[in-house]
Design an enzyme around this catalytic site. Structure first.
Site, short mmCIF file in Angstrom:
data_model
loop_
_atom_site.label_atom_id
_atom_site.label_comp_id
_atom_site.label_asym_id
_atom_site.label_seq_id
_atom_site.Cartn_x
_atom_site.Cartn_y
_atom_site.Cartn_z
N CYS A 2 73.56 -68.50 2.74
CA CYS A 2 74.69 -69.41 2.70
C CYS A 2 75.56 -69.15 1.47
CB CYS A 2 74.32 -70.89 2.70
SG CYS A 2 73.39 -71.38 4.14
N ARG A 27 76.18 -63.31 2.29
CA ARG A 27 75.05 -64.22 2.09
C ARG A 27 74.60 -64.89 3.38
NH1 ARG A 27 74.82 -65.42 -3.55
NH2 ARG A 27 73.38 -67.08 -3.08
N TRP A 75 73.82 -69.22 6.74
CA TRP A 75 72.65 -68.55 7.27
C TRP A 75 71.74 -69.67 7.74
CZ3 TRP A 75 67.31 -68.06 6.29
CH2 TRP A 75 66.70 -66.96 6.89
N ASN A 101 73.60 -75.42 0.68
CA ASN A 101 72.75 -74.23 0.78
C ASN A 101 71.35 -74.68 0.40
OD1 ASN A 101 71.57 -71.70 0.67
ND2 ASN A 101 72.39 -71.23 -1.36
N GLY A 102 70.34 -74.34 1.20
CA GLY A 102 68.97 -74.72 0.87
C GLY A 102 68.35 -75.52 1.98
N GLU A 484 60.39 -47.65 2.25
CA GLU A 484 61.79 -48.05 2.09
C GLU A 484 62.67 -47.39 3.16
OE1 GLU A 484 63.46 -50.22 0.77
OE2 GLU A 484 65.47 -49.52 0.35
N LYS A 488 64.92 -49.57 5.82
CA LYS A 488 66.37 -49.40 5.98
C LYS A 488 66.72 -49.21 7.46
CE LYS A 488 67.89 -50.53 2.64
NZ LYS A 488 66.94 -51.00 1.78
N GLU A 491 66.21 -52.57 9.47
CA GLU A 491 67.20 -53.63 9.25
C GLU A 491 68.60 -53.24 9.69
OE1 GLU A 491 67.58 -54.92 5.16
OE2 GLU A 491 67.21 -52.91 4.42
N HIS A 507 43.59 -42.12 10.10
CA HIS A 507 42.75 -43.31 10.29
C HIS A 507 43.34 -44.26 11.33
CE1 HIS A 507 40.27 -41.98 7.00
NE2 HIS A 507 41.36 -41.83 6.26
N LYS A 609 71.82 -61.80 2.40
CA LYS A 609 71.62 -61.02 1.18
C LYS A 609 70.65 -61.69 0.23
CE LYS A 609 72.59 -57.68 -1.65
NZ LYS A 609 71.91 -56.41 -1.33
C1 F6R Z 1 66.36 -54.83 2.05
C2 F6R Z 1 66.64 -55.91 1.12
C3 F6R Z 1 65.63 -56.99 0.97
C4 F6R Z 1 65.56 -57.46 -0.50
C5 F6R Z 1 64.62 -58.66 -0.62
C6 F6R Z 1 64.49 -59.11 -2.06
O1 F6R Z 1 67.39 -53.89 2.08
O2 F6R Z 1 67.67 -55.94 0.51
O3 F6R Z 1 64.38 -56.59 1.43
O4 F6R Z 1 65.12 -56.40 -1.28
O5 F6R Z 1 65.11 -59.71 0.15
O6 F6R Z 1 65.72 -59.47 -2.60
P1 F6R Z 1 65.93 -59.61 -4.15
O7 F6R Z 1 65.74 -58.25 -4.76
O8 F6R Z 1 67.32 -60.12 -4.32
O9 F6R Z 1 64.89 -60.57 -4.67
#
Ligand code: F6R
Length: 614
Positions: A2, A27, A75, A101-102, A484, A488, A491, A507, A609
């Site tokens: 949000c 966000r 969100w 937000n929350g 990672e 990527k 997502e 395994h 985000k």
């Molecule tokens: C993936 C991504 C998320 C963040 C995770 C932690 O691309 O961005 O997995 O890494 O939500 O976010 P932060 O680093 O802001 O605590």
């Protein structure tokens, strides 16, 4: 999670608020809405879906001129992402409007109380409850600030609330508990935002708020009080990046721009870390040398991509400092009753500094007397504020929902922390530390080199547009890179992707391998022969079963060629630093594949985000 904007000043509030929402849309993008105070009434508009839907609705039915307003991009937590549940929510008589937000944890009992009192609630949200309660307070004679204080004392949970009162256009009032909110200080105008990008084009002067505070902005000023009503002061700071950093700069996606910014971001994160005498120096390190010498265990906590940065950090920290390191998902940490004491250093890695899981984990660590060091990219955010020490990464704003430059600069901060600890504890000689620092300082050039070969990766991505599954293999520091790479792809491209430690393959996971399955293999540098040779065996095993092997290999390592269907060359770097270059082609691959699949790369479905709910 949000985005929230508030404005009072001389400009058209609608323009300021919509522009702010555009910058905060990363966000959350389930719905968006605005509320303006115009001639003693509320003018509101809200729409499910992206901000563009709201803008179209406003273009079709223009809102009246107004200089006070609030806005929200959502969100969804409580209630489906539809028009009805979109914010702002008005009170019963449409006198106040509120965005949130929350999560308000006791909303069910408050809702029941309101309904018993005859209130008709129109949405499924927890937010609407707060709007009704607030309106009850102003209608009984309180000003909006007093009303907000009365309401927040009744709420449980985590929230940022921002509200306007139709009968008082002079002010916008907000409250903050465990959820982000910053104030932008202008001349004859003031702003509220979930982060500074909401108002960066108007002012770079910001005020950081503490927990449990209510802030009132008017044209003339800003006043802050605690939830108990006592006056408080925020910390004022200057934002050291500007509007251009929040623009796409000719790229199709913020994510792509941010991938290409990585050489600069890594260089910036290394800047000013050495004294003229050559000693490492971390200026936000508020822990004394003695406190660091006493550290006998390190626990790294983080989520998602930041967790993978923590996994890489474990290799560097243990190797250079000989201190045992655990890496733990923040969301699991406090539920296992971790063994912590004053000699445990907890390192919290968070790009946003607002991730609720990580925040709750550090709070738990501090109640056990452990010291907490944050690695964070967002000045003024909650996690560094609640930590004993902080290493800021200098990536600049990361807008793309998928983390890229955030990850690379977290790695840099982790290496710096490991070297600093090694210096303080004397586990590495000064010249060894100098040597690694020199290697780190060469990394921006190496990353440039990988980016310069980006076209080959883009072509590879385009060939995979019909692919439904991809595996990633790595060993040692290459294992988190594999994880990672898979994250990527999940997502952004919504493809089933898994990362494995190459040694684990036999395994179980090798059963997944079938004809034509693309398998990315992060090959350790030749300098680590044993590791590399074992990786080569792993590659042979999957290839023998029909996999299409895409090998990330350092230049000059030609022994791998017979087993690789595709070779992506990496610069020659030490094994511990290899993640800084190896992850880049995987970012490019995911970004391009998602693009050709027609997905929204900056705002992937179901994600946000900054994850400010647990
Ligand atoms: C993936 C991504 C998320 C963040 C995770 C932690 O691309 O961005 O997995 O890494 O939500 O976010 P932060 O680093 O802001 O605590």
């Amino acid at each position: 999670m949000c985005g929230i904007v508030g404005y009072v000043g001389e400009k058209q509030a609608q323009d300021v608020v919509i522009e702010g929402l555009r910058r905060l849309e990363y966000r959350g993008y389930d719905s968006a809405g605005v509320a303006l105070v115009a001639d003693g009434t509320l003018a509101t508009e809200k729409r499910a879906g992206k901000l563009a839907n709201l803008e179209k609705a406003i273009a079709d039915h223009p809102l009246p001129p107004a200089t006070t307003g609030i806005g929200h991009t959502r969100w969804a937590t409580h209630g489906a992402p539809n028009d009805r549940n979109a914010h702002p929510h008005p009170g019963a008589d449409r006198r106040v409007a509120l965005v949130h937000n929350g999560i308000i944890e006791n909303f069910a009992e408050l809702r029941a109380e309101l309904e018993t009192g005859g209130h008709l609630l129109l949405s499924e949200t927890d937010t609407e409850v707060a709007a009704h309660l607030l309106e009850v307070e102003v209608e009984s004679g309180a000003d909006l600030t007093q009303a907000m204080l009365a309401v927040v004392r009744r709420l449980e949970g985590a929230f940022t609330l921002v509200a306007v009162d139709a009968q008082d256009p002079s002010r916008v009032v907000a409250a903050r508990r465990n959820s982000p909110l910053v104030v932008g200080i202008g001349e004859g105008e003031n702003f509220l935002g979930s982060d500074v990008s909401a108002f960066i084009e108007h002012t770079r002067e910001a005020l950081e708020l503490g927990q449990d505070q209510v802030v009132t902005i008017t044209r003339a000023g800003v006043s802050v009080v605690g939830f108990d009503g006592t006056p408080a002061v925020g910390r004022r700071y200057h934002v050291d990046w500007d509007l251009s950093a929040a623009e796409k700069d000719g790229h199709d996606w913020f994510m792509r721009k941010e991938i290409y910014e990585q050489p600069r971001a890594v260089a910036d994160s290394l800047l000013g870390r050495r004294t003229p005498e050559g000693h490492l120096h971390l200026d936000e390190m508020r822990l004394s040398d003695q406190e660091l010498r006493d550290v006998d265990k390190i626990i790294i906590i983080a989520c998602g991509t930041s967790f993978y940065a923590g996994m890489v950090a474990k290799y560097a920290l243990e190797h250079w400092t000989r201190v045992p390191v655990e890496v733990e998902l923040a969301s699991e940490f406090r539920y296992r009753d971790p063994i912590l004491d004053y000699s445990t250093l907890v390192v919290a890695i968070s790009q946003s500094g607002e991730t609720a899981d990580t925040l709750q984990a550090i709070r738990h660590a501090r109640t056990q007397r452990s010291k907490v060091l944050a690695i964070c990219n967002t000045n003024g955010s909650t996690i560094p504020r609640e930590s004993d020490a902080v290493i800021y990464t200098h990536a600049g704003p990361e807008i793309g929902v998928a983390s890229t430059k955030g990850f690379l600069t977290q790695l840099v901060a982790c290496y710096l922390l490991a070297l600093y600890l090694a210096q303080v504890k004397g586990t590495r000689y000064g010249d060894e530390i100098d040597q690694v620092m020199a290697q780190l300082e060469e990394m921006p050039g190496h990353i440039e080199q990988v980016l310069a070969a980006g076209q080959t990766v883009y072509e590879l991505a385009r060939e995979h547009v019909d692919t439904r599954a991809v595996l990633f293999l790595g060993r040692h520091a290459g294992y988190p890179v594999a994880l990672e790479g898979a994250l990527k792809l999940k997502e952004l491209a919504y493809i089933h992707a898994e990362g494995f430690a190459a040694g684990e393959l036999k395994h179980g996971p090798i059963a997944l391998v079938e004809d034509g399955l693309p398998v990315f293999c992060v090959v350790p540098p030749q300098g680590r022969d044993q590791l590399r040779d074992k990786m080569v065996s792993g590659i042979q095993e999957v290839r023998a079963r029909g996999a299409r092997t895409i090998c990330l290999v350092e230049e000059g390592d030609d022994a791998i060629t017979p087993y690789a269907d595709v070779v992506i060359r990496l610069p020659k770097v030490p094994v511990l630093l290899q993640p800084l270059v190896a992850v880049v082609p995987l970012q490019l691959f995911a970004c391009e594949l998602a693009t050709v699949m027609g997905h929204d790369v900056d705002q992937p479905r179901n994600l946000a985000k900054s994850v400010t709910v647990e």
